[in-house]
Scaffold this active site. Sequence first.
Site: not given
Ligand code: ADP
Ligand code: ADP
Length: 234
Positions: A25, A100, A139, A172, A183
């Site tokens: 995302k 979320r 990542r 992270r 998560r």
């Molecule tokens: P990822 O992209 O890997 O899913 P995020 O950066 O979106 O991770 O979120 C990291 C953490 O931040 C989540 O595990 C949660 O603790 C918190 N968080 C982020 N957005 C929200 C939300 N909309 N509601 C509740 N917690 C959130």
């Molecule tokens: P999210 O925000 O949903 O948690 P990220 O965009 O941070 O996901 O992507 C998670 C990891 O996967 C990162 O290391 C990113 O470089 C990698 N990644 C994202 N999209 C793809 C894809 N389509 N194929 C392979 N690796 C990807």
Amino acid sequence: MSAVSAVRMALNRALIFLGPPGAGKGTQSRRIAERCGVPHLSTGDMFRDAITRGTDLGRMVEPIMKRGELVPDDLVMKMVEQRLSQPDSANGFVFDGFPRTLAQAEQLDRILARKGFGKPLVVDFTVGEDLLLRRLSGRWTCSVRGEIYNIYDAPPKNAGICDADGGKLIQRPDDRPEVVKERLAAYERQTKPLADYYRRQGVLDTVNAAASVEEVGRALREILKRAEGRDGHL
Ligand code: ADP
Ligand code: ADP
């Protein structure tokens, strides 16, 4: 028409990316927001920024994020409302990792109506758990502006250094396997039901997020092109 405006797409609505941690995302929403010239609003990035700056909010959310749990809805909504009160969101915005929970989605509907927007466009990223674990364990993120890399699939040119701005790449703390398990459980329990909420409203699209970054990007541009005629303003 300049080269930039030739490739620029109009959004004029709220775009929401749903999907489990590691689905891609962040990678896609940053690109789409840039292409549409609208803000990229990642609630996760906003919380991490608050932690880095040592604010009251940062101190409150740090232990929650470390455990892999969701931050309480009232803290999330206060932060989002404040962000959306800034003048840069008139032509739309891309949400990454928000909403979320059902309560967040319902409150967002009310905020959008108040701001003169119609229903959001929602894209659900679907991908199996094996791939998520691989993506999260590989990542690395730039500590300066959050550019996202992956040691397996999208490595930087020089190890540990951001291609875009030379910033230091970091892992992270919540991408450790024990926290990832939490998560993913929080996603299944609290976020996955949102797909049905938006499906019932007729605003849900799906992309196969197991595909390459380029293929997922292409699928998203198709979805946006189809939506372009249907303006998201009320
Ligand atoms: P990822 O992209 O890997 O899913 P995020 O950066 O979106 O991770 O979120 C990291 C953490 O931040 C989540 O595990 C949660 O603790 C918190 N968080 C982020 N957005 C929200 C939300 N909309 N509601 C509740 N917690 C959130
Ligand atoms: P999210 O925000 O949903 O948690 P990220 O965009 O941070 O996901 O992507 C998670 C990891 O996967 C990162 O290391 C990113 O470089 C990698 N990644 C994202 N999209 C793809 C894809 N389509 N194929 C392979 N690796 C990807």
